[in-house]
Design an enzyme around this catalytic site. Sequence first.
Site, PDB file in Angstrom:
ATOM      1  N   GLU A 136      41.933   3.678  26.845  1.00 19.15           N
ATOM      2  CA  GLU A 136      41.128   3.456  26.028  1.00 19.15           C
ATOM      3  C   GLU A 136      39.818   4.632  26.331  1.00 19.15           C
ATOM      4  OE1 GLU A 136      39.478  -0.409  25.298  1.00 19.15           O
ATOM      5  OE2 GLU A 136      38.810   0.191  23.329  1.00 19.15           O
TER       6      GLU A 136
ATOM      7  N   ASP B 152      42.190  -4.833  16.705  1.00 16.69           N
ATOM      8  CA  ASP B 152      41.738  -5.197  18.003  1.00 16.69           C
ATOM      9  C   ASP B 152      40.741  -6.099  17.854  1.00 16.69           C
ATOM     10  OD1 ASP B 152      41.006  -4.784  20.649  1.00 16.69           O
ATOM     11  OD2 ASP B 152      40.091  -2.693  20.299  1.00 16.69           O
TER      12      ASP B 152
HETATM   13  N1  HPA Z   1      39.402  -3.061  25.230  1.00 19.24           N
HETATM   14  C1  HPA Z   1      39.117  -3.927  26.328  1.00 19.24           C
HETATM   15  N2  HPA Z   1      38.772  -5.019  26.181  1.00 19.24           N
HETATM   16  C2  HPA Z   1      38.714  -5.689  24.841  1.00 19.24           C
HETATM   17  C3  HPA Z   1      38.874  -4.783  23.868  1.00 19.24           C
HETATM   18  C4  HPA Z   1      39.272  -3.556  23.906  1.00 19.24           C
HETATM   19  O1  HPA Z   1      39.357  -2.698  22.918  1.00 19.24           O
HETATM   20  N3  HPA Z   1      38.831  -5.817  22.923  1.00 19.24           N
HETATM   21  C5  HPA Z   1      38.540  -6.964  23.526  1.00 19.24           C
HETATM   22  N4  HPA Z   1      38.657  -6.963  24.737  1.00 19.24           N
HETATM   23 ZN    ZN Z   2      42.038  -4.602  22.513  1.00 22.85          ZN
END
Ligand code: HPA
Ligand code: ZN
Length: 336
Positions: free
Chosen positions: A200, A278
């Site tokens: 990410e 998400d």
């Molecule tokens: N990334 C990392 N941790 C998280 C996310 C995310 O998109 N959403 C909730 N905790």
């Molecule tokens: Zn996430």
Amino acid sequence: MGTLEGFIRRLPKAELHLHIEGSLEPELMFALAERNGIAIPYASVEDVRAAYAFSNLQDFLDIYYAGAGVLQTEADFRDLAMAYFERAAADGVVHAEIMFDPQTHTDRGITFGAVIEGLLAAMTEAEARLGITSLLILSFLRHLSEAAAFETLAMAEPWLERIAAVGLDSSELGHPPAKFARVFAAARAKGLKLTAHAGEEGPPAYVHEALDVLGVERIDHGNRALEDPALVARLAAEGMTLTVCPLSNLKLCVVDDLAAHPIDRMLVAGLKVTVNSDDPAYFGGYVADNYRAVAEARGLTRADLVQLAKNSITGCFLPPDEVARHLAAIDAVAHD
Ligand code: HPA
Ligand code: ZN
């Protein structure tokens, strides 16, 4: 043919990347704050929404962990999850694999039992009343220690039969998957499935590590894998599911603009990508909103949308007979 919106909602879909704490809408945050006598640093729902302007993952996480402070009792967790299921059902979600972050709650004195029993009660009600099946994914917070993750796994022991998988979330940079190699091995030995956020904000090397060191069966996000052509080829060859979250990517500045979102490039590369919300209360949309936003921004065809929905089903942790039943239901809608 109907509208794109209607088609998206009619398509049976699984949601594979959803943090239940991230489905806490400002209205429910206020209601729970009042019910539990907890002060929150916002004067109004509009005030809360105005605070949701993030420039990276950590900006969001700071606000997200603070918001979770209103969740105190088993009933709070049930109400939170029921609100999510209502929204998901309206979006045509037939199955949801829900991540929860026990450490966010146990570290402030809420018992593991209150959290999971509340979620399980909602899951049972959602199946009976809305026809949505669901599984739980216990996510470890990667900014905390390996020892803390092991303690969390130990707390989960009485409920292991009710937990499908473990995951890994929170601040990615500086907390590579290998930090949790032993706890993931322990989870695997207990029969749990494995998934992890990787790529990410973290580099392609973190995706490699999630695959090779943790042995995950899914990658959550995975966007930055695109920087490594050999990794893309490997993910495609292995049929590895990527749980991509377009509106999250936009809000957390993983992409500058949805018009630049790589979803269609991922499909063309043969990656098994799925579309997910998400943290829908924070990122401005549930699963159907994510499908629509990315379909409009990237000109996805109905065939692309069908492929994304099928990927969500073949990428889920349900047994083969249920997967086959959902795939047939997608075909029925696709050929309407
Ligand atoms: N990334 C990392 N941790 C998280 C996310 C995310 O998109 N959403 C909730 N905790
Ligand atoms: Zn996430």
